[in-house]
Scaffold this active site. Structure first.
Site, PDB file in Angstrom:
ATOM      1  N   GLY A   6      29.608  31.477  99.352  1.00 35.26           N
ATOM      2  CA  GLY A   6      31.134  31.739  99.621  1.00 35.26           C
ATOM      3  C   GLY A   6      31.134  32.392 101.075  1.00 35.26           C
ATOM      4  N   SER A  27      27.700  34.679  95.294  1.00 33.93           N
ATOM      5  CA  SER A  27      26.882  35.837  94.739  1.00 33.93           C
ATOM      6  C   SER A  27      27.724  37.111  94.994  1.00 33.93           C
ATOM      7  CB  SER A  27      25.438  36.018  95.191  1.00 33.93           C
ATOM      8  OG  SER A  27      25.088  37.172  94.875  1.00 33.93           O
ATOM      9  N   ILE A  40      26.420  36.795 106.013  1.00 33.49           N
ATOM     10  CA  ILE A  40      25.757  37.184 107.053  1.00 33.49           C
ATOM     11  C   ILE A  40      26.460  38.007 107.951  1.00 33.49           C
ATOM     12  CG2 ILE A  40      26.698  35.338 108.841  1.00 33.49           C
ATOM     13  CD1 ILE A  40      22.958  35.853 108.759  1.00 33.49           C
ATOM     14  N   LYS A  70      39.892  33.524 123.061  1.00 34.13           N
ATOM     15  CA  LYS A  70      38.668  33.297 123.925  1.00 34.13           C
ATOM     16  C   LYS A  70      39.172  32.022 125.042  1.00 34.13           C
ATOM     17  CE  LYS A  70      33.941  31.617 123.469  1.00 34.13           C
ATOM     18  NZ  LYS A  70      32.908  31.162 122.602  1.00 34.13           N
ATOM     19  N   PRO A  95      34.720  28.175 131.353  1.00 37.50           N
ATOM     20  CA  PRO A  95      35.865  28.168 130.734  1.00 37.50           C
ATOM     21  C   PRO A  95      36.168  26.906 129.894  1.00 37.50           C
ATOM     22  CG  PRO A  95      36.328  27.626 132.905  1.00 37.50           C
ATOM     23  CD  PRO A  95      34.743  27.787 132.725  1.00 37.50           C
ATOM     24  N   GLN A  97      41.433  19.062 126.579  1.00 35.71           N
ATOM     25  CA  GLN A  97      40.630  19.901 126.130  1.00 35.71           C
ATOM     26  C   GLN A  97      41.669  21.102 125.676  1.00 35.71           C
ATOM     27  OE1 GLN A  97      38.407  21.679 124.952  1.00 35.71           O
ATOM     28  NE2 GLN A  97      36.953  21.927 126.749  1.00 35.71           N
ATOM     29  N   THR A 157      28.238  28.082 118.566  1.00 36.51           N
ATOM     30  CA  THR A 157      28.449  26.934 117.838  1.00 36.51           C
ATOM     31  C   THR A 157      28.191  26.695 116.315  1.00 36.51           C
ATOM     32  OG1 THR A 157      26.060  26.366 118.482  1.00 36.51           O
ATOM     33  CG2 THR A 157      27.679  25.601 120.148  1.00 36.51           C
ATOM     34  N   GLY A 158      27.914  27.935 115.557  1.00 31.40           N
ATOM     35  CA  GLY A 158      27.732  27.913 114.462  1.00 31.40           C
ATOM     36  C   GLY A 158      28.997  27.342 113.454  1.00 31.40           C
TER      37      GLY A 158
HETATM   38  C1  LIG Z   1      23.083  36.725 114.828  1.00 31.56           C
HETATM   39  C2  LIG Z   1      24.299  35.733 114.627  1.00 31.56           C
HETATM   40  C3  LIG Z   1      25.359  35.875 115.307  1.00 31.56           C
HETATM   41  C4  LIG Z   1      26.298  34.755 115.234  1.00 31.56           C
HETATM   42  N1  LIG Z   1      27.394  34.446 115.965  1.00 31.56           N
HETATM   43  C5  LIG Z   1      28.203  33.423 115.803  1.00 31.56           C
HETATM   44  C6  LIG Z   1      29.189  33.125 116.670  1.00 31.56           C
HETATM   45  O1  LIG Z   1      29.513  34.036 117.525  1.00 31.56           O
HETATM   46  N2  LIG Z   1      30.077  32.082 116.449  1.00 31.56           N
HETATM   47  C7  LIG Z   1      29.641  31.029 115.635  1.00 31.56           C
HETATM   48  O2  LIG Z   1      30.425  30.050 115.321  1.00 31.56           O
HETATM   49  N3  LIG Z   1      28.752  31.200 114.762  1.00 31.56           N
HETATM   50  C8  LIG Z   1      28.052  32.359 114.889  1.00 31.56           C
HETATM   51  N4  LIG Z   1      26.995  32.485 113.964  1.00 31.56           N
HETATM   52  C9  LIG Z   1      26.671  31.547 113.131  1.00 31.56           C
HETATM   53  C10 LIG Z   1      27.498  32.207 111.704  1.00 31.56           C
HETATM   54  O3  LIG Z   1      27.640  33.348 111.582  1.00 31.56           O
HETATM   55  C11 LIG Z   1      27.326  31.249 110.633  1.00 31.56           C
HETATM   56  O4  LIG Z   1      27.483  29.919 110.890  1.00 31.56           O
HETATM   57  C12 LIG Z   1      28.565  31.454 109.520  1.00 31.56           C
HETATM   58  O5  LIG Z   1      28.684  32.643 109.502  1.00 31.56           O
HETATM   59  C13 LIG Z   1      28.231  30.633 108.266  1.00 31.56           C
HETATM   60  O6  LIG Z   1      27.476  31.348 107.457  1.00 31.56           O
HETATM   61  P1  LIG Z   1      27.042  30.775 106.186  1.00 31.56           P
HETATM   62  O7  LIG Z   1      28.307  30.937 105.218  1.00 31.56           O
HETATM   63  O8  LIG Z   1      26.217  29.390 106.218  1.00 31.56           O
HETATM   64  O9  LIG Z   1      25.969  31.753 105.387  1.00 31.56           O
HETATM   65  P2  LIG Z   1      26.115  33.242 104.844  1.00 31.56           P
HETATM   66  O10 LIG Z   1      27.098  34.204 105.699  1.00 31.56           O
HETATM   67  O11 LIG Z   1      24.766  33.872 104.736  1.00 31.56           O
HETATM   68  O12 LIG Z   1      26.729  33.036 103.412  1.00 31.56           O
HETATM   69  C14 LIG Z   1      25.826  32.622 102.308  1.00 31.56           C
HETATM   70  C15 LIG Z   1      26.435  32.711 100.993  1.00 31.56           C
HETATM   71  O13 LIG Z   1      25.480  32.311 100.126  1.00 31.56           O
HETATM   72  C16 LIG Z   1      25.656  33.164  98.757  1.00 31.56           C
HETATM   73  N5  LIG Z   1      24.696  32.979  98.025  1.00 31.56           N
HETATM   74  C17 LIG Z   1      23.212  33.064  98.722  1.00 31.56           C
HETATM   75  N6  LIG Z   1      22.483  32.905  97.398  1.00 31.56           N
HETATM   76  C18 LIG Z   1      23.203  32.610  96.437  1.00 31.56           C
HETATM   77  C19 LIG Z   1      22.881  32.558  95.109  1.00 31.56           C
HETATM   78  N7  LIG Z   1      21.615  32.598  94.565  1.00 31.56           N
HETATM   79  N8  LIG Z   1      24.054  32.365  94.194  1.00 31.56           N
HETATM   80  C20 LIG Z   1      25.069  32.479  94.640  1.00 31.56           C
HETATM   81  N9  LIG Z   1      25.496  32.697  95.875  1.00 31.56           N
HETATM   82  C21 LIG Z   1      24.597  32.812  96.725  1.00 31.56           C
HETATM   83  C22 LIG Z   1      26.206  34.259  99.299  1.00 31.56           C
HETATM   84  O14 LIG Z   1      26.498  35.276  98.646  1.00 31.56           O
HETATM   85  C23 LIG Z   1      26.956  34.017 100.552  1.00 31.56           C
HETATM   86  O15 LIG Z   1      28.259  33.975 100.004  1.00 31.56           O
HETATM   87  C24 LIG Z   1      26.016  33.524 114.354  1.00 31.56           C
HETATM   88  C25 LIG Z   1      24.967  33.805 113.308  1.00 31.56           C
HETATM   89  C26 LIG Z   1      23.873  34.765 113.688  1.00 31.56           C
HETATM   90  C27 LIG Z   1      22.695  34.947 112.516  1.00 31.56           C
END
Ligand SMILES: Cc1cc2nc3c(=O)[nH]c(=O)nc-3n(C[C@H](O)[C@H](O)[C@H](O)COP(=O)(O)OP(=O)(O)OC[C@H]3O[C@@H](n4cnc5c(N)ncnc54)[C@H](O)[C@@H]3O)c2cc1C
Length: 512
Positions: free
Chosen positions: A10, A36, A42, A75, A93, A163, A356-357
């Protein structure tokens, strides 16, 4: 028929996926999100790409409603500082280059440009707005640029024509919470529990996940949004993760949330500042800045990185808690395997440069809808999805490596090594060609990856990687139209700076 989708995780990925599926399919598909309470999100990911506008409009969300609830800001682009020499900066830009008599304004700048005025500030209007910290919207809410789509409706990245001139900064946790509320209101089942086991049938397909206290959750299709751990795709299905560390070695980040001293002094851009062993982001939210140092631990320890970051952004704020993050850089060989699709960090990540994440998540979920399976799970559809997702990631990888290859900085071991590192196949040749002729759509990475040739040129020219000579044809062309276009860009930029409110002023008006 696929009737039930189980999203595990989530974070931003889990909730973007669940809310988008509901916006697309409404009650015809059941969506459950299990997340969880123990494993935290993150907690970073605060800058976006201008195409994210398609996502919010697809969901029918009004910017004036959701943006203030997510501490958001605007932005207009990225400001790169110190990538070539201390004190130097330029912008990348969200603005295409205009074309005069068959040649882009970048070509004309090389031929005619006043070199006391850098390329980006001569050829784009948006850079004037960045310099003056202006909002892209007037106080009545209208967009600064006419002719650009305002409400994109239910369109996807594939249909992007104009764009869109800006992206957002926002609090990533607040966006996940906002989208969770959106999803729940439209029928997404929300289970807060730990997935402790993933069951597979005799073919190896996922049949259900087992939670710690809510029993089993069965589904037809499973979406792995568990972040870097890849609980379903990697740990259960064993899909290979292909690392990019040979070409993009930054493998850690340390983040700090810093209250802004003067909250009204709000920049409408992300800043990416070169550091001793990587680079630092500065992302202005409504009342605080997000800062983070992205680095390679082969060159600096986490303690040294934190000290360098603190010294730069919050020297007197020992009370602020730093968030240290290990990054998994690369992508799954396939992000869709059997009946499991990995979206978000469980699928791919190329480090945060160029933000780009969230773009990858949006692209993946749009492609999931476009390749949505029936009970046959036609392998040709799965393969087509995997190809598109992999190409988008590989294109961004190449574009990011270009940043390091073209940067002129060479004052630390990290930056010296950047010149010597391997590059993805074909990039060296592309950079060499760009010395003869600026990039065009035919000479950049050839598949959709979110960046167009103007971005590739903005980066190489901004970093000082110039062609050896202006385009020879321009010596034979009458320059009057180009001279007039330079004057128009300048005049329009100045007029907009006078007319638009500051970024903070506009946001304050919708935060009331
Ligand atoms: C340093 C850094 C900077 C970033 N900056 C940018 C940015 O500026 N712009 C951008 O577009 N992207 C950025 N990103 C990427 C972006 O943060 C992620 O793409 C985005 O937050 C998605 O994360 P996620 O949901 O995949 O993972 P997470 O946020 O890690 O979520 C994982 C989820 O899985 C759940 N989970 C894990 N294990 C279990 C389990 N066993 N049972 C139930 N639930 C579980 C957790 O509770 C959580 O809800 C950045 C990433 C990093 C590392």
């Amino acid at each position: 028929m696929i009737r039930s989708v189980v999203v595990v995780g989530g974070g931003t990925a889990g909730w973007m996926t669940a809310s988008y599926l509901k916006a697309a399919f409404a009650d015809r598909v059941d969506v459950t999100v299990v997340e969880s309470a123990q494993v935290s999100r993150i907690g970073v990911g605060e800058a976006t790409f201008s195409t994210v506008r398609h996502f919010f409009d697809y969901l029918g969300l009004d910017e004036a409603d959701w943006l203030p609830k997510c501490a958001g800001g605007y932005k207009l682009g990225i400001r790169f500082e110190d990538w070539s020499a201390p004190g130097e900066y330029f912008y990348h830009p969200f603005e295409r280059l205009s074309v005069v008599d068959g040649f882009s304004m970048a070509d004309w700048w090389l031929q005619l440009g006043d070199r006391s005025e850098p390329f980006d500030r001569s050829c784009f209007i948006t850079t004037a707005l960045c310099e003056a910290k202006r909002s892209p919207r007037m106080l009545d809410g209208s967009l600064f640029a006419s002719g650009l789509d305002n409400d994109l409706g239910k369109s996807t990245l594939d249909e992007q024509r104009a764009q869109f001139p800006y992206a957002y900064h926002f609090d990533a946790d607040a966006v996940a919470a906002y989208l969770a509320e959106y999803g729940r209101q439209r029928g997404v089942k929300h289970v807060i529990d730990d997935v402790v086991d993933v069951a597979q049938d005799e073919r190896g397909w996922i049949s259900h996940v087992t939670t710690a206290s809510r029993g089993d959750l069965a589904g037809d299709l499973f979406i792995d949004c568990t972040g870097f751990r890849g609980l379903l795709i990697n740990q259960t299905l064993g899909e290979k993760f292909e690392s990019f560390e040979d070409v993009l070695p930054n493998n850690r980040a340390v983040a700090l949330r810093v209250p802004r001293e003067e909250s009204t002094d709000m920049a409408p851009y992300t800043t990416a500042t070169a550091m001793n062993a990587g680079w630092m982001w500065t992302i202005p939210l409504f009342r605080r800045n997000g800062n983070g140092y992205v680095y390679s631990d082969r060159f600096i320890s986490p303690e040294e990185a934190e000290a360098e970051l603190r010294a730069k952004v919050a020297p007197e704020r020992d009370d602020l808690q730093a968030n240290h993050i290990r990054m998994r850089i690369g992508r799954n060989r396939d992000s869709w395997v059997k009946n499991c699709v990995a979206i978000g960090l469980s699928s791919a990540f190329v480090e945060p440069l160029e933000s780009t994440g969230i773009f990858f998540i949006q692209h993946a979920v749009e492609q999931l809808v476009k390749h949505f399976p029936d009970e046959r799970f036609d392998p040709r559809m799965t393969a087509a999805y995997n190809t598109r997702v992999a190409r988008a990631v590989d294109g961004v990888k190449e574009f990011l490596v270009l940043h390091y290859k073209a940067a002129r900085r060479e004052d630390t071991p990290y930056w010296k090594e950047a010149k010597l590192r391997p590059a993805p196949d074909g990039l060296v040749e592309k950079l060499d060609l760009a010395r003869a002729k600026l990039f065009c759509e035919e000479t950049i990475y050839p598949y959709y990856h979110g960046f167009e040739s103007y971005s590739w040129n903005a980066m190489t020219l901004g970093l000082g990687h110039l062609p050896d000579a202006p385009h020879p044809a321009l010596r034979h062309l009458e320059p009057a139209n180009a001279v007039a276009e330079f004057a128009r860009l300048k005049a329009e930029g100045e007029a907009l700076v006078r007319a638009l409110p500051s970024c903070y002023e506009y946001l304050a008006s919708i935060n009331d």
